[in-house]
Design an enzyme around this catalytic site. Structure first.
Site, mmCIF file in Angstrom:
data_model
loop_
_atom_site.group_PDB
_atom_site.id
_atom_site.type_symbol
_atom_site.label_atom_id
_atom_site.label_comp_id
_atom_site.label_asym_id
_atom_site.label_seq_id
_atom_site.Cartn_x
_atom_site.Cartn_y
_atom_site.Cartn_z
ATOM 1 N N ARG A 1 0.835 -1.206 0.000
ATOM 2 C CA ARG A 1 0.000 0.000 0.000
ATOM 3 C C ARG A 1 0.867 1.252 0.000
ATOM 4 O O ARG A 1 0.545 2.246 -0.669
ATOM 5 C CB ARG A 1 -0.953 -0.042 1.194
ATOM 6 C CG ARG A 1 -2.119 0.912 1.067
ATOM 7 C CD ARG A 1 -3.187 0.640 2.101
ATOM 8 N NE ARG A 1 -2.678 0.783 3.457
ATOM 9 C CZ ARG A 1 -3.359 0.470 4.555
ATOM 10 N NH1 ARG A 1 -4.594 0.003 4.450
ATOM 11 N NH2 ARG A 1 -2.830 0.618 5.742
ATOM 12 N N LYS B 1 -2.911 6.328 1.546
ATOM 13 C CA LYS B 1 -2.744 6.719 2.946
ATOM 14 C C LYS B 1 -1.772 7.888 2.992
ATOM 15 O O LYS B 1 -0.553 7.714 3.020
ATOM 16 C CB LYS B 1 -2.208 5.526 3.734
ATOM 17 C CG LYS B 1 -2.713 5.490 5.153
ATOM 18 C CD LYS B 1 -2.438 4.161 5.809
ATOM 19 C CE LYS B 1 -2.788 4.212 7.272
ATOM 20 N NZ LYS B 1 -4.230 4.254 7.538
ATOM 21 N N GLU C 1 -16.355 6.342 4.306
ATOM 22 C CA GLU C 1 -15.707 5.848 5.521
ATOM 23 C C GLU C 1 -15.647 6.998 6.518
ATOM 24 O O GLU C 1 -16.286 8.023 6.318
ATOM 25 C CB GLU C 1 -14.318 5.281 5.202
ATOM 26 C CG GLU C 1 -13.379 6.259 4.534
ATOM 27 C CD GLU C 1 -11.957 5.720 4.385
ATOM 28 O OE1 GLU C 1 -11.492 4.985 5.269
ATOM 29 O OE2 GLU C 1 -11.301 6.078 3.398
HETATM 30 C C1 LIG Z 1 -5.353 3.515 7.678
HETATM 31 C C2 LIG Z 1 -6.716 3.862 7.285
HETATM 32 C C3 LIG Z 1 -7.779 2.956 7.445
HETATM 33 C C4 LIG Z 1 -7.606 1.614 8.091
HETATM 34 O O1 LIG Z 1 -6.751 0.777 7.342
HETATM 35 P P1 LIG Z 1 -6.019 -0.456 8.034
HETATM 36 O O2 LIG Z 1 -5.116 -0.969 6.976
HETATM 37 O O3 LIG Z 1 -7.045 -1.432 8.416
HETATM 38 O O4 LIG Z 1 -5.287 0.093 9.204
HETATM 39 C C5 LIG Z 1 -9.031 3.342 6.997
HETATM 40 N N1 LIG Z 1 -9.246 4.550 6.449
HETATM 41 C C6 LIG Z 1 -8.247 5.446 6.278
HETATM 42 C C7 LIG Z 1 -8.545 6.751 5.663
HETATM 43 C C8 LIG Z 1 -6.951 5.125 6.690
HETATM 44 O O5 LIG Z 1 -5.975 6.021 6.523
#
Ligand SMILES: *Cc1c(COP(=O)(O)O)cnc(C)c1O
Length: 342
Positions: free
Chosen positions: A82, A184, A220
């Site tokens: 990622r 991210k 989300e």
């Molecule tokens: C990190 C993150 C998540 C959760 O991802 P994981 O890989 O399960 O930790 C969800 N939404 C956003 C915007 C994130 O930055």
């Protein structure tokens, strides 16, 4: 290694400076040799790409002490992959999966005293990130980068652990439909702070976002994906959208739901007006694992989730127990999910 003298049960989700962190510099077109350093501060150009144009991306994963006393990481290869996507999208140099895991191993072995003991409820949170540290005044990618990884012991993300939370639906958008919502990056978090603070001030734990184009579908929250449980308790549904972050926890939970709990799983666009038809609503991510949502506040009234404000619903509870059991070495993991550090 001797554990540090820390009251593990009192830890919240915060930063604690540990002894060592990993650092590696990219300049003149290639990665230099990396290694551990005890310097917790960074010194960069005032004109650094990260500071001026938010050229920075990060990851988050957890390291656990298992029942057998091993120190393990949960699916770190997916964090490496990622981060590579994030680097592509932000025009930053990539770290290979092998180098990412090598840095993780070095970092954790050097900070073993900070790995919370099995059964303490705390974990070691790992924060890898890459940012442009060289000067750019015209809009362009930075000429140099640092890949850095530090760790900090953490307790539960939301106060109260698995108590249901109340969240708020506002008019703010988290990410544009063809923007960077699926990576991210600090820039997405910077843009979510205003809505997040508005929610906190109004007494809610998080802000919930809908798709920016039509404001019809669930996206989300600022930092966690949604999962929904149908009223018959037999199906887990999660929103599908190109502008949400592909959560590793959510992807893992869908596998756990199907292969360990025999539930049906479905990833599809979820309309906000459907949410009231579900029995349980959960937020999932590395930090919170699963947090139950008890109520969603909107300006047109509140949506009360049937599982209520008292405790986590039964299906989310089983999902949470199974995935944490896998992470802590109590339940056998699917092939390749657990990376043993030592
Ligand atoms: C990190 C993150 C998540 C959760 O991802 P994981 O890989 O399960 O930790 C969800 N939404 C956003 C915007 C994130 O930055």
């Amino acid at each position: 290694m001797q554990k540090k003298d820390i009251d593990w049960s009192k830890l919240g989700f915060g930063y604690m400076k540990t002894d060592w962190r990993y650092s590696r510099i990219w300049k003149d077109g290639s990665w230099q040799e990396g290694g551990l350093t005890d310097k917790a501060e960074v010194t960069i150009s005032e004109c650094a790409g990260a500071l001026q144009y938010a050229q920075t991306g990060f990851e988050g994963l957890k390291v656990y002490e298992t029942k057998k006393g091993e120190i393990v990481a949960f699916r770190p290869d997916l964090n490496a992959e990622r981060l590579q996507r994030t680097c592509d999208r932000l025009v930053m140099p990539k770290i290979s999966t092998g180098d990412f895991i090598d840095a993780l191993d070095q970092l954790v072995k050097a900070n073993l005293g900070y790995v919370p003991p099995y059964g303490s409820g705390a974990t070691l949170y790992i924060r890898p990130f890459i940012y442009g540290c060289g000067p750019v005044i015209g809009v362009a990618p930075s000429p140099s980068y640092e890949f850095r990884m530090f760790c900090t012991p953490v307790g539960p993300y939301f106060k109260g652990g698995v108590k249901p939370i109340r969240i708020m639906l506002s008019d703010y958008d988290r990410a544009a439909p063809h923007g960077t919502g699926d990576i991210k990056a600090g820039l997405n978090y910077a843009m979510s702070l205003y809505a997040g603070e508005a929610a906190h001030k109004a007494g809610f734990s998080e802000n919930m976002y809908l798709d920016a184009a039509t404001r019809t579908y669930v996206e989300e929250t600022g930092g966690a994906n949604f999962i929904f449980i149908t009223r018959d308790g037999r199906k887990v549904i999660t929103p599908k959208s190109p502008s949400i972050l592909p959560s590793i926890t959510r992807r893992s939970l869908m596998v756990v739901a199907r292969d360990y709990l025999g539930l049906e799983v479905e990833e599809r666009p979820v309309r906000f007006d459907e949410v009231s038809s579900f029995a349980e609503v959960g937020l999932c991510g590395t930090a919170a694992v699963i947090s139950p949502v008890g109520q969603i506040h909107t300006k047109d009234g509140d949506v009360d989730v049937p599982s209520g404000m008292q405790e986590m619903g039964p299906v989310l509870t089983r999902l949470r127990e199974t995935i944490t059991g896998i992470q802590m070495g109590e339940i056998e993991a699917p092939e390749g999910w657990i990376h043993r550090i030592c």
